[in-house]
Design a protein around this motif. Structure first.
Motif, PDB file in Angstrom:
ATOM      1  N   ALA A  36       0.831  -1.204   0.000  1.00  8.44           N
ATOM      2  CA  ALA A  36       0.000   0.000   0.000  1.00  8.44           C
ATOM      3  C   ALA A  36       0.864   1.251   0.000  1.00  8.44           C
ATOM      4  O   ALA A  36       0.574   2.227  -0.705  1.00  8.44           O
ATOM      5  CB  ALA A  36      -0.938  -0.006   1.201  1.00  8.44           C
ATOM      6  N   LEU A  37       1.936   1.242   0.771  1.00  8.98           N
ATOM      7  CA  LEU A  37       2.815   2.407   0.832  1.00  8.98           C
ATOM      8  C   LEU A  37       3.520   2.648  -0.495  1.00  8.98           C
ATOM      9  O   LEU A  37       3.640   3.787  -0.936  1.00  8.98           O
ATOM     10  CB  LEU A  37       3.840   2.245   1.952  1.00  8.98           C
ATOM     11  N   GLN A  38       3.982   1.581  -1.154  1.00  9.12           N
ATOM     12  CA  GLN A  38       4.644   1.741  -2.453  1.00  9.12           C
ATOM     13  C   GLN A  38       3.698   2.360  -3.473  1.00  9.12           C
ATOM     14  O   GLN A  38       4.090   3.231  -4.239  1.00  9.12           O
ATOM     15  CB  GLN A  38       5.154   0.398  -2.965  1.00  9.12           C
ATOM     16  N   THR A  39       2.459   1.915  -3.476  1.00 12.91           N
ATOM     17  CA  THR A  39       1.469   2.467  -4.395  1.00 12.91           C
ATOM     18  C   THR A  39       1.274   3.950  -4.131  1.00 12.91           C
ATOM     19  O   THR A  39       1.252   4.761  -5.061  1.00 12.91           O
ATOM     20  CB  THR A  39       0.126   1.721  -4.255  1.00 12.91           C
ATOM     21  N   VAL A  55       5.931  21.685 -11.804  1.00 13.58           N
ATOM     22  CA  VAL A  55       7.208  21.157 -12.279  1.00 13.58           C
ATOM     23  C   VAL A  55       7.379  19.724 -11.796  1.00 13.58           C
ATOM     24  O   VAL A  55       6.813  19.331 -10.772  1.00 13.58           O
ATOM     25  CB  VAL A  55       8.378  22.043 -11.788  1.00 13.58           C
ATOM     26  N   PRO A  56       8.156  18.921 -12.504  1.00 13.97           N
ATOM     27  CA  PRO A  56       8.374  17.538 -12.071  1.00 13.97           C
ATOM     28  C   PRO A  56       9.090  17.474 -10.727  1.00 13.97           C
ATOM     29  O   PRO A  56       9.818  18.387 -10.347  1.00 13.97           O
ATOM     30  CB  PRO A  56       9.265  16.951 -13.172  1.00 13.97           C
ATOM     31  N   VAL A  57       8.894  16.384 -10.027  1.00 12.08           N
ATOM     32  CA  VAL A  57       9.581  16.150  -8.765  1.00 12.08           C
ATOM     33  C   VAL A  57      11.066  15.949  -9.047  1.00 12.08           C
ATOM     34  O   VAL A  57      11.433  15.125  -9.876  1.00 12.08           O
ATOM     35  CB  VAL A  57       9.005  14.894  -8.046  1.00 12.08           C
ATOM     36  N   ARG A  58      11.917  16.710  -8.392  1.00  8.90           N
ATOM     37  CA  ARG A  58      13.361  16.578  -8.540  1.00  8.90           C
ATOM     38  C   ARG A  58      14.041  16.249  -7.212  1.00  8.90           C
ATOM     39  O   ARG A  58      15.204  15.894  -7.174  1.00  8.90           O
ATOM     40  CB  ARG A  58      13.966  17.867  -9.104  1.00  8.90           C
ATOM     41  N   GLN A  59      13.292  16.385  -6.108  1.00 13.24           N
ATOM     42  CA  GLN A  59      13.803  16.045  -4.784  1.00 13.24           C
ATOM     43  C   GLN A  59      12.711  15.293  -4.030  1.00 13.24           C
ATOM     44  O   GLN A  59      11.567  15.736  -4.005  1.00 13.24           O
ATOM     45  CB  GLN A  59      14.126  17.295  -3.971  1.00 13.24           C
ATOM     46  N   ILE A  60      13.087  14.168  -3.451  1.00 12.86           N
ATOM     47  CA  ILE A  60      12.161  13.423  -2.600  1.00 12.86           C
ATOM     48  C   ILE A  60      12.784  13.375  -1.215  1.00 12.86           C
ATOM     49  O   ILE A  60      13.884  12.863  -1.037  1.00 12.86           O
ATOM     50  CB  ILE A  60      11.901  12.012  -3.140  1.00 12.86           C
ATOM     51  N   HIS A  61      12.085  13.944  -0.242  1.00 10.59           N
ATOM     52  CA  HIS A  61      12.538  13.948   1.145  1.00 10.59           C
ATOM     53  C   HIS A  61      11.569  13.077   1.945  1.00 10.59           C
ATOM     54  O   HIS A  61      10.377  13.382   2.000  1.00 10.59           O
ATOM     55  CB  HIS A  61      12.556  15.370   1.712  1.00 10.59           C
ATOM     56  N   ILE A  62      12.096  12.002   2.510  1.00 12.89           N
ATOM     57  CA  ILE A  62      11.267  11.059   3.260  1.00 12.89           C
ATOM     58  C   ILE A  62      11.610  11.188   4.736  1.00 12.89           C
ATOM     59  O   ILE A  62      12.719  10.861   5.157  1.00 12.89           O
ATOM     60  CB  ILE A  62      11.492   9.615   2.785  1.00 12.89           C
ATOM     61  N   ASP A  63      10.658  11.673   5.518  1.00 10.76           N
ATOM     62  CA  ASP A  63      10.844  11.819   6.964  1.00 10.76           C
ATOM     63  C   ASP A  63      10.447  10.508   7.629  1.00 10.76           C
ATOM     64  O   ASP A  63       9.300  10.083   7.554  1.00 10.76           O
ATOM     65  CB  ASP A  63       9.985  12.964   7.496  1.00 10.76           C
ATOM     66  N   VAL A  64      11.424   9.860   8.245  1.00 12.35           N
ATOM     67  CA  VAL A  64      11.204   8.554   8.869  1.00 12.35           C
ATOM     68  C   VAL A  64      11.336   8.634  10.390  1.00 12.35           C
ATOM     69  O   VAL A  64      11.513   7.620  11.056  1.00 12.35           O
ATOM     70  CB  VAL A  64      12.170   7.486   8.288  1.00 12.35           C
ATOM     71  N   ALA A  81      11.933   3.600  -3.503  1.00  8.42           N
ATOM     72  CA  ALA A  81      11.678   5.044  -3.592  1.00  8.42           C
ATOM     73  C   ALA A  81      12.909   5.754  -4.139  1.00  8.42           C
ATOM     74  O   ALA A  81      12.810   6.668  -4.958  1.00  8.42           O
ATOM     75  CB  ALA A  81      11.293   5.601  -2.227  1.00  8.42           C
ATOM     76  N   ARG A  82      14.060   5.308  -3.721  1.00  5.37           N
ATOM     77  CA  ARG A  82      15.309   5.880  -4.220  1.00  5.37           C
ATOM     78  C   ARG A  82      15.461   5.595  -5.721  1.00  5.37           C
ATOM     79  O   ARG A  82      15.890   6.449  -6.483  1.00  5.37           O
ATOM     80  CB  ARG A  82      16.479   5.302  -3.438  1.00  5.37           C
ATOM     81  N   CYS A  83      15.075   4.403  -6.149  1.00  5.50           N
ATOM     82  CA  CYS A  83      15.140   4.047  -7.569  1.00  5.50           C
ATOM     83  C   CYS A  83      14.174   4.889  -8.395  1.00  5.50           C
ATOM     84  O   CYS A  83      14.495   5.292  -9.515  1.00  5.50           O
ATOM     85  CB  CYS A  83      14.860   2.563  -7.767  1.00  5.50           C
ATOM     86  N   VAL A  84      12.991   5.166  -7.842  1.00  7.31           N
ATOM     87  CA  VAL A  84      12.029   6.039  -8.516  1.00  7.31           C
ATOM     88  C   VAL A  84      12.649   7.422  -8.675  1.00  7.31           C
ATOM     89  O   VAL A  84      12.568   8.037  -9.745  1.00  7.31           O
ATOM     90  CB  VAL A  84      10.698   6.120  -7.727  1.00  7.31           C
ATOM     91  N   ALA A  85      13.287   7.906  -7.609  1.00 11.24           N
ATOM     92  CA  ALA A  85      13.940   9.217  -7.678  1.00 11.24           C
ATOM     93  C   ALA A  85      15.014   9.218  -8.758  1.00 11.24           C
ATOM     94  O   ALA A  85      15.082  10.141  -9.577  1.00 11.24           O
ATOM     95  CB  ALA A  85      14.540   9.573  -6.316  1.00 11.24           C
ATOM     96  N   GLU A  86      15.840   8.195  -8.775  1.00 15.10           N
ATOM     97  CA  GLU A  86      16.924   8.117  -9.755  1.00 15.10           C
ATOM     98  C   GLU A  86      16.374   8.071 -11.182  1.00 15.10           C
ATOM     99  O   GLU A  86      16.906   8.728 -12.082  1.00 15.10           O
ATOM    100  CB  GLU A  86      17.791   6.893  -9.480  1.00 15.10           C
ATOM    101  N   ALA A  87      15.296   7.330 -11.392  1.00 15.05           N
ATOM    102  CA  ALA A  87      14.712   7.207 -12.728  1.00 15.05           C
ATOM    103  C   ALA A  87      14.180   8.541 -13.243  1.00 15.05           C
ATOM    104  O   ALA A  87      14.137   8.763 -14.447  1.00 15.05           O
ATOM    105  CB  ALA A  87      13.592   6.167 -12.722  1.00 15.05           C
ATOM    106  N   ARG A  88      13.803   9.419 -12.337  1.00 15.80           N
ATOM    107  CA  ARG A  88      13.290  10.727 -12.749  1.00 15.80           C
ATOM    108  C   ARG A  88      14.327  11.822 -12.566  1.00 15.80           C
ATOM    109  O   ARG A  88      14.002  12.996 -12.545  1.00 15.80           O
ATOM    110  CB  ARG A  88      11.987  11.055 -12.040  1.00 15.80           C
TER     111      ARG A  88
END
Length: 117
Positions: A36-39, A55-64, A81-88
């Motif tokens: 569910a979280l990945q979706t 504008v497209p997402v260029r930075q993803i900040h995940i607060d854990v 999530a890191r791979c998604v960031a790298e792909a974009r």
């Protein structure tokens, strides 16, 4: 941030600020919650791009900071999530990891994949 429904005690919320996506995770990152979280993570990174409203997402900040448990499935989700960031062509940052998550990231060498704040 707008909270999404909880899944087995886990919550995700996200907010866009220009090209930056801030994601807040709370609870357990485990096999019960990860699908569910990945979706939701995917949806948060793509919905504005598809609509063309910003504008497209260029930075993803995940607060854990409020992640109280993370198993291998949760770790895979963070790496995905890191791979998604790298792909974009975006950067991925983990914010406020607690000692147990820092240990897991160090032990698996996954910490090298993220900027840590």
């Amino acid at each position: 941030m707008t909270p999404d429904p909880s899944f087995a005690g886990t919550r995700i919320a996200g907010a866009r600020h220009g090209d930056r996506l801030n994601i807040h995770l709370q609870g357990s990152l485990d096999a019960m919650s990860v699908t569910a979280l990945q979706t939701q993570l995917y949806d948060l990174t793509t919905v504005f791009d598809v609509l063309g409203l910003t504008v497209p997402v260029r930075q993803i900040h995940i607060d854990v900071a409020e992640v109280d448990f993370c198993d291998a499935a949760g770790l895979r989700m963070l790496v995905a999530a890191r791979c998604v960031a790298e792909a974009r062509d975006a950067t991925c940052h983990l914010r406020n990891p607690q000692p147990h998550l820092r240990w897991l990231l160090r032990a698996t060498r996954a910490g090298d994949l993220f900027s840590m704040e």
